[in-house]
Design a protein around this motif. Structure first.
Motif, PDB file in Angstrom:
ATOM      1  N   THR A  84      -4.607  -4.034  -6.931  1.00 59.60           N
ATOM      2  CA  THR A  84      -5.693  -3.193  -7.439  1.00 59.60           C
ATOM      3  C   THR A  84      -6.552  -3.847  -8.509  1.00 59.60           C
ATOM      4  OG1 THR A  84      -4.401  -2.181  -9.242  1.00 59.60           O
ATOM      5  CG2 THR A  84      -4.191  -1.205  -7.041  1.00 59.60           C
ATOM      6  N   ALA A  88       0.828   4.233  -2.813  1.00 60.05           N
ATOM      7  CA  ALA A  88       0.692   5.649  -2.474  1.00 60.05           C
ATOM      8  C   ALA A  88       1.813   6.472  -3.112  1.00 60.05           C
ATOM      9  CB  ALA A  88       0.709   5.824  -0.955  1.00 60.05           C
ATOM     10  N   LYS A  89       3.014   5.932  -3.105  1.00 64.65           N
ATOM     11  CA  LYS A  89       4.142   6.625  -3.731  1.00 64.65           C
ATOM     12  C   LYS A  89       3.960   6.690  -5.243  1.00 64.65           C
ATOM     13  CE  LYS A  89       7.501   5.323  -0.146  1.00 64.65           C
ATOM     14  NZ  LYS A  89       8.714   4.505   0.153  1.00 64.65           N
ATOM     15  N   GLU A 100       1.103   6.809  -6.844  1.00 65.60           N
ATOM     16  CA  GLU A 100       0.096   7.835  -7.101  1.00 65.60           C
ATOM     17  C   GLU A 100       0.706   9.233  -6.999  1.00 65.60           C
ATOM     18  OE1 GLU A 100      -3.643   9.362  -8.069  1.00 65.60           O
ATOM     19  OE2 GLU A 100      -2.886   7.299  -8.148  1.00 65.60           O
ATOM     20  N   ALA A 101       1.558   9.426  -6.010  1.00 68.75           N
ATOM     21  CA  ALA A 101       2.203  10.728  -5.840  1.00 68.75           C
ATOM     22  C   ALA A 101       3.133  11.037  -7.015  1.00 68.75           C
ATOM     23  CB  ALA A 101       2.985  10.759  -4.530  1.00 68.75           C
ATOM     24  N   GLN A 149       0.833  -1.201   0.000  1.00 70.41           N
ATOM     25  CA  GLN A 149       0.000   0.000   0.000  1.00 70.41           C
ATOM     26  C   GLN A 149       0.870   1.255   0.000  1.00 70.41           C
ATOM     27  OE1 GLN A 149      -3.285   0.362  -0.378  1.00 70.41           O
ATOM     28  NE2 GLN A 149      -3.415  -1.848  -0.688  1.00 70.41           N
ATOM     29  N   GLY A 150       1.993   1.163   0.694  1.00 72.48           N
ATOM     30  CA  GLY A 150       2.926   2.284   0.679  1.00 72.48           C
ATOM     31  C   GLY A 150       3.494   2.526  -0.705  1.00 72.48           C
TER      32      GLY A 150
END
Length: 297
Positions: A236, A191-192, A194-195, A187-188
């Motif tokens: 996902t 998130a990275k 997506e950023a 998940q980390g």
């Protein structure tokens, strides 16, 4: 230039590890029979699966070292280079399942090797086994070894291929388990990702360098492209390429609301070389052309 020890045949690698060849195209190598040696870079022009039991210099990869747990599998694809040269002397320990691509010719496995994407993972993306998984891996290697110790007959290749495929299918299952048990870490990574996606389009990098590639984000996250792709897909249900396209369309929709920008300017700003390619992708995903979308909005 740093020298690389290249192995083109199974026989060469068996001899390097101080043992006879069991079959010219497939073998289970006992690394503990090898003489102590210094660290070196190696290239294998065949498939290799290392079963690591303790720290082993052969599994040093690139400029980093990875201290694995007991019962770890590392997968090497033909042409891949591993290792790091050095003066340290070590005693290899563990086993290596080696098989040449030619051994797969004429079998169903030949056309299915792309399913085993872990052969393109980096060494630090290795498969760490549970006790029960290790037992199944040992059993699979044992079946292959037992078949190799028999006299070759008309059944040999079919049975070896069947056992090899079963072994690799278990590895797929175990990797799926590893992705699940590392969900918090994954998940980390998402998130990275997506950023990084947001930053790529917001910073103007797309217009400067073109459409983003999956390999770019994998590199930014210090992952191999294959491992990154499998991680995103398992977490996902969508591939990284799907995520790239959806993000691109989201940004495109926002920019199409700017009346001061032409559709061609939006396309170039997103990294497209040709506006018609943007129009084609937009219609494929949204169902209408950018012009039609702008008119409705």
């Amino acid at each position: 230039m740093e020298s690389i020890t290249t192995f083109n045949t199974i026989k060469q690698y068996c001899a390097f590890n101080n043992q006879g060849v069991q079959h010219p195209q497939i073998s289970v190598v006992d690394l503990s029979l090898a003489h102590p040696r210094t660290l070196r870079r190696m290239q294998f022009n065949f498939y290799v699966v290392f079963l690591k039991e303790v720290r082993c210099g052969d599994l040093r990869y690139g400029c980093g070292t990875y201290d694995y747990e007991e019962g770890t599998l590392v997968f090497i694809a033909p042409g891949q280079v591993i290792g790091q040269a050095g003066e340290e002397v070590y005693q290899p320990v563990g086993q290596a399942l080696v098989f040449h691509p030619d051994f797969l010719l004429g079998t169903p496995l030949a056309g299915n090797m792309e399913e085993y994407s872990f052969f393109a993972y980096e060494a630090n993306e290795a498969l760490h086994l549970s006790e029960k998984e290790r037992a199944l891996i040992d059993d699979g290697l044992g079946k292959i070894r037992n078949e190799l110790e028999r006299l070759i007959d008309k059944h040999t290749k079919r049975l070896l291929i069947s056992n090899l495929q079963l072994f690799l299918n278990y590895c797929v299952r175990f990797y799926d388990r590893q992705f699940i048990t590392r969900s918090n870490v994954n998940q980390g990574v998402l998130a990275k990702f997506e950023a990084l996606l947001n930053g790529y389009f917001r910073s103007g990098l797309a217009e400067e360098t073109g459409l983003p590639a999956v390999s770019y984000f994998a590199d930014q996250l210090h992952l191999s492209a294959n491992y990154f792709g499998d991680l995103v897909k398992k977490e996902t249900g969508k591939s990284p390429q799907d995520h790239l396209q959806l993000k691109l369309i989201t940004v495109a929709k926002e920019q199409l609301f700017d009346p001061n920008k032409s559709i061609a300017e939006v396309a170039y700003g997103l990294g497209f070389k040709y506006p018609q390619h943007f129009t084609r992708l937009f219609k494929k995903i949204v169902g209408v052309t950018p012009g039609e979308f702008r008119a409705v909005g």
